[in-house]
Design an enzyme around this catalytic site. Structure first.
Site, PDB file in Angstrom:
ATOM      1  N   GLU A 356      20.393  55.481  82.132  1.00  0.00           N
ATOM      2  CA  GLU A 356      20.201  55.828  83.373  1.00  0.00           C
ATOM      3  C   GLU A 356      20.498  54.372  84.203  1.00  0.00           C
ATOM      4  O   GLU A 356      19.917  53.310  83.874  1.00  0.00           O
ATOM      5  CB  GLU A 356      18.639  56.417  83.547  1.00  0.00           C
ATOM      6  CG  GLU A 356      18.099  56.160  84.972  1.00  0.00           C
ATOM      7  CD  GLU A 356      16.461  56.130  84.672  1.00  0.00           C
ATOM      8  OE1 GLU A 356      15.877  55.640  85.605  1.00  0.00           O
ATOM      9  OE2 GLU A 356      15.816  56.844  84.033  1.00  0.00           O
ATOM     10  N   HIS A 442       8.685  56.936  78.013  1.00  0.00           N
ATOM     11  CA  HIS A 442       8.789  58.346  77.708  1.00  0.00           C
ATOM     12  C   HIS A 442       7.944  58.175  76.088  1.00  0.00           C
ATOM     13  O   HIS A 442       8.735  58.431  75.218  1.00  0.00           O
ATOM     14  CB  HIS A 442      10.486  58.400  77.301  1.00  0.00           C
ATOM     15  CG  HIS A 442      11.452  58.421  78.529  1.00  0.00           C
ATOM     16  ND1 HIS A 442      12.528  58.500  78.511  1.00  0.00           N
ATOM     17  CD2 HIS A 442      10.770  58.500  79.877  1.00  0.00           C
ATOM     18  CE1 HIS A 442      13.017  58.379  79.821  1.00  0.00           C
ATOM     19  NE2 HIS A 442      11.904  58.574  80.688  1.00  0.00           N
ATOM     20  N   ASN A 480      15.633  61.683  79.362  1.00  0.00           N
ATOM     21  CA  ASN A 480      14.346  61.922  80.254  1.00  0.00           C
ATOM     22  C   ASN A 480      13.786  63.158  79.791  1.00  0.00           C
ATOM     23  O   ASN A 480      14.416  64.345  79.811  1.00  0.00           O
ATOM     24  CB  ASN A 480      14.521  61.697  81.557  1.00  0.00           C
ATOM     25  CG  ASN A 480      15.751  60.662  82.002  1.00  0.00           C
ATOM     26  OD1 ASN A 480      16.787  60.806  81.703  1.00  0.00           O
ATOM     27  ND2 ASN A 480      15.287  59.535  82.710  1.00  0.00           N
TER      28      ASN A 480
HETATM   29  P1  FDA Z   1       1.643  63.586  81.263  1.00  0.00           P
HETATM   30  O1  FDA Z   1       1.382  62.172  81.050  1.00  0.00           O
HETATM   31  O2  FDA Z   1       2.479  63.737  82.463  1.00  0.00           O
HETATM   32  O3  FDA Z   1       0.052  63.989  81.917  1.00  0.00           O
HETATM   33  C1  FDA Z   1      -1.050  63.638  81.200  1.00  0.00           C
HETATM   34  C2  FDA Z   1      -2.099  63.802  81.963  1.00  0.00           C
HETATM   35  O4  FDA Z   1      -3.317  63.941  81.584  1.00  0.00           O
HETATM   36  C3  FDA Z   1      -2.224  62.923  82.964  1.00  0.00           C
HETATM   37  O5  FDA Z   1      -2.470  63.116  84.180  1.00  0.00           O
HETATM   38  C4  FDA Z   1      -3.555  61.995  82.390  1.00  0.00           C
HETATM   39  O6  FDA Z   1      -4.234  61.187  83.461  1.00  0.00           O
HETATM   40  C5  FDA Z   1      -4.370  63.045  81.693  1.00  0.00           C
HETATM   41  N1  FDA Z   1      -5.237  62.637  80.865  1.00  0.00           N
HETATM   42  C6  FDA Z   1      -5.032  61.920  79.760  1.00  0.00           C
HETATM   43  N2  FDA Z   1      -5.916  61.866  78.920  1.00  0.00           N
HETATM   44  C7  FDA Z   1      -6.837  62.647  79.485  1.00  0.00           C
HETATM   45  C8  FDA Z   1      -8.216  62.672  79.104  1.00  0.00           C
HETATM   46  N3  FDA Z   1      -8.817  62.347  77.790  1.00  0.00           N
HETATM   47  N4  FDA Z   1      -9.230  63.475  79.960  1.00  0.00           N
HETATM   48  C9  FDA Z   1      -8.668  63.755  81.128  1.00  0.00           C
HETATM   49  N5  FDA Z   1      -7.309  63.710  81.275  1.00  0.00           N
HETATM   50  C10 FDA Z   1      -6.467  62.909  80.626  1.00  0.00           C
HETATM   51  N6  FDA Z   1      10.772  61.511  82.859  1.00  0.00           N
HETATM   52  C11 FDA Z   1      11.760  62.198  83.060  1.00  0.00           C
HETATM   53  O7  FDA Z   1      12.029  63.421  82.465  1.00  0.00           O
HETATM   54  N7  FDA Z   1      12.493  61.783  84.153  1.00  0.00           N
HETATM   55  C12 FDA Z   1      12.204  60.719  84.645  1.00  0.00           C
HETATM   56  O8  FDA Z   1      13.010  60.268  85.749  1.00  0.00           O
HETATM   57  C13 FDA Z   1      11.079  59.811  84.090  1.00  0.00           C
HETATM   58  N8  FDA Z   1      10.797  58.773  84.942  1.00  0.00           N
HETATM   59  C14 FDA Z   1       9.742  57.833  84.589  1.00  0.00           C
HETATM   60  C15 FDA Z   1       9.344  56.980  85.293  1.00  0.00           C
HETATM   61  C16 FDA Z   1       7.906  56.411  84.864  1.00  0.00           C
HETATM   62  C17 FDA Z   1       7.656  55.177  85.744  1.00  0.00           C
HETATM   63  C18 FDA Z   1       7.366  56.939  84.063  1.00  0.00           C
HETATM   64  C19 FDA Z   1       5.753  56.322  83.649  1.00  0.00           C
HETATM   65  C20 FDA Z   1       7.671  57.954  83.236  1.00  0.00           C
HETATM   66  C21 FDA Z   1       8.748  58.581  83.705  1.00  0.00           C
HETATM   67  N9  FDA Z   1       9.103  59.803  82.821  1.00  0.00           N
HETATM   68  C22 FDA Z   1      10.396  60.501  83.275  1.00  0.00           C
HETATM   69  C23 FDA Z   1       8.473  60.433  81.802  1.00  0.00           C
HETATM   70  C24 FDA Z   1       7.627  61.640  82.179  1.00  0.00           C
HETATM   71  O9  FDA Z   1       6.822  61.235  83.309  1.00  0.00           O
HETATM   72  C25 FDA Z   1       6.745  62.169  81.091  1.00  0.00           C
HETATM   73  O10 FDA Z   1       7.609  62.271  79.935  1.00  0.00           O
HETATM   74  C26 FDA Z   1       5.906  63.037  81.505  1.00  0.00           C
HETATM   75  O11 FDA Z   1       5.013  63.080  82.472  1.00  0.00           O
HETATM   76  C27 FDA Z   1       5.059  63.704  80.086  1.00  0.00           C
HETATM   77  O12 FDA Z   1       4.293  64.956  80.571  1.00  0.00           O
HETATM   78  P2  FDA Z   1       3.016  65.336  79.726  1.00  0.00           P
HETATM   79  O13 FDA Z   1       2.662  66.698  80.110  1.00  0.00           O
HETATM   80  O14 FDA Z   1       3.286  65.089  78.238  1.00  0.00           O
HETATM   81  O15 FDA Z   1       1.891  64.175  80.214  1.00  0.00           O
END
Ligand code: FDA
Length: 503
Positions: A356, A442, A480
């Protein structure tokens, strides 16, 4: 203690959680979503919901006293990070021994902080990673459904060529082309119509004002505006915030019992709540879901969970390098924070990389080309439960990160050679570090589809227990990941609602 009962509970409100909540709500099933982060809808004293990367305050990071941005320095100076107050901010950096993991916290999970890139993997690679999934059906049905629900759109190529916000991407594209490398446009959930109006000066700037990893105040179609808004609109879905699920058990009648800690804005645990449900969906992300299940298996709460829970974890090969351009190859002072181009060298089977072209929106001309390389690193790691600290430890090692660095270096050495340029050594903390290899955006795996679950995310060993998030993806997807996570969750919900919930 009083126990709140709901037919279905969803843990987490990221991609996997949001899809589950909407589809359950539409099916008429009363559903409670438990999210440890806050709801991001209230302006702070400055009138903004989120703070900018250029002036981070307590809203930026999850209970920190100092920000921990991916770029630690510039010209070796610690100018990037700032002291902040402790608060349930939107971006977390979870530290393990040799790897730290960035995750979003709040209603919408990672969608609140990510770059919005919505990319499907190559079908052949998808097929290798998911041998139990019908690839043709994914690309015919579930990827298109995910794209339309998430509001995926593409930048207008003519505007891209002319706007100052993408000068940085054009400069990186030229450098790649000089090395014979192909770049490709990448779709996004940021509203490019809005971005054009930002550039024209008719709306408040967001992507063009340095907003992204600490949240976008405008323009980005985050899950709270798409899936979760529709879920609430069904009238069957409730979201409880600042509640962190601590443990999961099963009662004698087969229902699930959850204990959640209530967190106050200062980070103190101010109480505990007990919940029970018939159907439990885990969408807490690769880290959150894996930790909950590992804890449940190792403490004996859910002893029949498969041995594979906690394994198959990877970084999606993430590694971040920066290059120094020549003085005449400018990147512009007004970089858009939303990436739209990738260097696509996935066809290089010996060294597959999708890089990217990442923004570095510092508000000044810095001649830096930054990249988030997604390498085909085959290394995987496991989590183990540490009884003494009651927490999960990640076995990922520095040597495993070195594999990503080697693969990225292979590609960027070619680009540097073709352009007579060098790496930037001043961006990632310690002197001489050209690749940030100690973090991932990721996190993937830990409860892999078809191993810890059946082919649809039903957790092995228990009925009416499901995983819908990134922990299903076996460590790498080559691009991604959120589009794949969303599409897989759509597939799971279609199957589960057809087969499991019919009374
Ligand atoms: P996700 O992490 O989205 O959601 C999990 C949720 O559960 C969170 O809100 C968390 O707070 C909550 N949680 C966790 N444990 C808990 C508990 N015990 N009790 C209650 N709540 C709890 N991907 C992509 O495809 N394109 C992109 O451009 C980018 N860019 C990017 C930039 C940055 C800075 C980051 C950090 C990440 C990306 N990503 C990305 C990755 C992408 O955001 C990521 O893969 C997904 O959000 C993952 O989705 P999930 O549903 O797996 O979990």
């Amino acid at each position: 203690d009083a126990v709140d009962t709901a037919p279905a509970i969803v843990v987490g409100s990221g991609y996997g959680g949001a899809v589950a909540a909407l589809r359950l709500g539409q099916a008429g099933i009363r559903t409670l979503v438990l999210e440890m982060g806050r709801l991001w809808n209230t302006p702070g004293p400055d009138g903004q919901v989120f703070c900018s990367t250029r002036a981070p305050d307590r809203r930026s990071m999850w209970f920190r006293t100092r920000t921990e941005a991916p770029l630690a320095a510039f010209l070796w100076l610690d100018v990037v990070n700032r002291a902040i107050g402790r608060y349930p901010g939107v971006l977390d950096r979870v530290h393990f021994d040799a790897m730290s993991v960035y995750v979003g916290r709040g209603v919408g999970g990672g969608s609140l902080v990510n770059g919005g890139m919505a990319v499907a993997p190559q079908p052949a690679y998808f097929g290798v990673q998911f041998p139990t999934v019908d690839t043709a059906e994914m690309y015919a049905t579930y990827f298109p459904r995910a794209r339309s629900m998430l509001g995926v759109n593409t930048v207008d190529p003519a505007w891209f060529e002319s706007t100052d916000g993408y000068r940085f991407a054009r400069t990186s594209r030229k450098a790649a082309a000089n090395a014979g490398l192909r770049t490709t446009f990448v779709p996004n959930v940021y509203d490019f119509g809005y971005m054009r109006r930002e550039a024209a000066g008719t709306v408040t700037r967001s992507a063009l004002a340095g907003e992204v990893i600490y949240g976008n105040n405008h323009g980005k179609r985050t899950l709270d505006k798409t899936y979760l808004a529709s879920a609430l609109g069904t009238g069957n879905v409730t979201i409880n915030t600042l509640e962190r699920v601590r443990e999961i058990r099963r009662s004698a009648d087969g229902s699930y019992l959850l204990a959640a800690d209530r967190i106050d804005p200062a980070g103190a645990v101010v109480g505990s709540r007990q919940y029970s449900c018939t159907y439990l969906f885990l969408g807490a992300g690769s880290l959150g879901t894996t930790e909950l299940l590992l804890h449940a298996r190792e403490t004996g709460a859910l002893p029949a969970l498969d041995e594979s829970v906690g394994t198959g974890w990877g970084t999606n090969g993430n590694v971040m390098p920066g290059r120094a351009n020549h003085l005449w190859d400018t990147v512009g002072a007004d970089e858009s924070t939303i990436p739209v181009l990738g260097i696509d060298d996935r066809a290089n089977t010996a060294n597959p990389v999708f890089a990217e072209i990442a923004p570095l929106p510092m508000g000044l001309e810095h001649w830096i080309s930054l990249y988030l390389a997604i390498t085909g690193n085959p290394e995987r790691a496991s989590f183990t439960y540490d009884r003494a600290t009651d927490s999960a430890r990640l076995g990922w090692s520095a040597a495993q990160s070195a594999v990503s660095v080697r693969m990225a270096k292979n590609l960027f050495d070619r680009i540097n050679a073709a352009n007579a340029t060098i790496y930037r050594y001043d961006l990632f903390g310690s002197a001489g570090k050209a690749f940030a290899d100690d973090f991932t955006y990721h996190p993937l795996g830990g409860c892999v589809l078809g191993r810890s679950t059946d082919a649809y995310g039903r957790v092995k060993g228990y009925s009416r227990l499901y995983v819908t998030d990134g922990s299903l993806v076996p460590g790498s997807i080559g691009v991604n990941p959120f589009l794949t996570i969303t599409a897989l969750a759509e597939r799971t919900m279609t199957r589960v609602l057809a087969e499991d919930t019919a009374s």
